[in-house]
Design a protein around this motif. Sequence first.
Motif, short mmCIF file in Angstrom:
data_model
loop_
_atom_site.label_atom_id
_atom_site.label_comp_id
_atom_site.label_asym_id
_atom_site.label_seq_id
_atom_site.Cartn_x
_atom_site.Cartn_y
_atom_site.Cartn_z
N GLY A 128 -74.67 88.94 -28.61
CA GLY A 128 -75.26 89.48 -27.40
C GLY A 128 -75.77 88.38 -26.49
N HIS A 165 -78.99 88.68 -24.65
CA HIS A 165 -80.17 89.49 -24.36
C HIS A 165 -80.89 88.91 -23.15
N ASN A 197 -84.24 88.84 -20.92
CA ASN A 197 -85.67 89.11 -20.92
C ASN A 197 -86.21 88.98 -19.50
N GLU A 233 -77.63 95.44 -34.81
CA GLU A 233 -78.77 95.70 -33.93
C GLU A 233 -78.35 95.95 -32.49
N ARG A 292 -85.32 97.03 -32.79
CA ARG A 292 -84.42 96.08 -32.13
C ARG A 292 -83.03 96.65 -31.85
N ARG A 329 -86.25 96.85 -25.23
CA ARG A 329 -87.33 96.63 -26.19
C ARG A 329 -88.49 95.93 -25.49
N GLU A 368 -86.97 93.44 -22.76
CA GLU A 368 -85.74 92.80 -23.22
C GLU A 368 -84.60 93.81 -23.14
N ARG A 370 -80.98 94.59 -24.22
CA ARG A 370 -80.22 94.09 -25.36
C ARG A 370 -78.72 94.42 -25.29
#
Length: 468
Positions: A242, A244, A246, A299, A311, A316, A328, A330
């Motif tokens: 991934g 991710h 943020n 996840e 997760r 998240r 976050e 994901r």
Amino acid sequence: MSYNTQQDILDFVEDNNVKFVRFAFCDIFGTQKNIAVLASDLPKAMEDGVCFDGSSIAGFMKVEESDLVLRPDLSTVTILPWRPTEGRVMQFFCDVEKPDGAAFGGNCRGFLRQMSRSFRKLGLTCNVGAECEFYLFENDDRGRPTRIPIDFGGYFDVAPLDAGENLRRDICLTMEQMGMSPQHSHHESGHGQNEIDCHYAGPLKTADNVMMFKQIVRAVAMRNGIHASFLPKPLPDQAGSGLHINLSLCMDGRNLFEGDIAPDSIAGSFMAGVLAHSRELTVFTNPLPNSYQRFGCDEAPRYVSWSRQNRSQLVRIPQVKGTNCRMELRSPDPACNPYLAVGLVLAAGLLWLQTRRNYDSADTVEENGVLFCLRRDRREAFAGGYQWDGSGDAIEYSIPNTVQGVKVTAIGGLTGELKKAPTAGLAITMPETYRGAERAHYTMPSGAVEITLPVHIHIGRYVRSVQP
């Protein structure tokens, strides 16, 4: 040291024995491109830009009107340390313009810069960080990549199970040489899978860092006789990779994601906008058929939902304090164009933030301490294998081939319609373009530029892809 003027750059060239200067940019798919200019021609290149054939870059221009110009962002200058020290090579990231100086609709850096300015006008500072996962594979005797991972380690393992620790060290040191700020590095869950995280920065700086990070990883891996892969799911029986994203918002020095997040707060509205537009965003944050083999495994998220602990959810909220408080996202993977991905996520949040909208409480249920943004009847329909009826929110959905006219509205000016393709499965066909059954088109917000993309529709538990 910052470099803001052409004279600063020329002094840098002389001090560092630079002989070649790369003018780098990315195409609409996020693939990095570049042209090298000799240092002796750099003053003219900085003054006039570098002209190139836009019709030879996928999704940029027609051959009838093909000229485009690269304008370097002087603040992005850096030496490429893996290149020879004698006659060194440095690099700029560039914006793309039309020859008359007009904005070019396919300039992804410009799109992200525009979205960042929209937040600043509201008195908001947006910080973005990226966590990028990747795989390392062995090469064969002829130097061609294989599907054999360099180790069989797992999450947070150490040597000898982790065979990539020295390579991660070299990558982090190279990042620091180039002005980046690595934060964490470790072995990930999959065999031969690794992750290196950077400190957060502004949206444009972070997108530039993602492009540079992938360039560094590939260069360092190749120098060590290893192949680095950023495919979302290179091995079917191992965890996917991934990217991710943020994000945090600050106003008057206060992190708005710190503490409890009220549904009608700025942070709550922003997060609700990202959730509400997640299906449209997925077209851009997960652009390959391989991207959809990752969803729902390990996840990687399956539903449009958020949580403070789980997760496997789409969004998240990590249990941290102070400046580290953030949301976050994901779902994105490393195959995406980071400028478009970050820019469209910001646009989705901004759209709901400006109207202070929040998710309807009827669309949320509490289960095992996790707040799902799907009504129970919709979630049970997925569990029972029923087809999607056009309502509700889900990344993974099923649409019968007979359904036509399902509207796909992407934020940031990208709109279109989901239609049946005469050949295979479904295709996204955007308006005001020629109706190629095996092509998808969209128009960038700042110009009527026709873009051709592969079409990837996630149907049930597998992917049907209509390639251009």
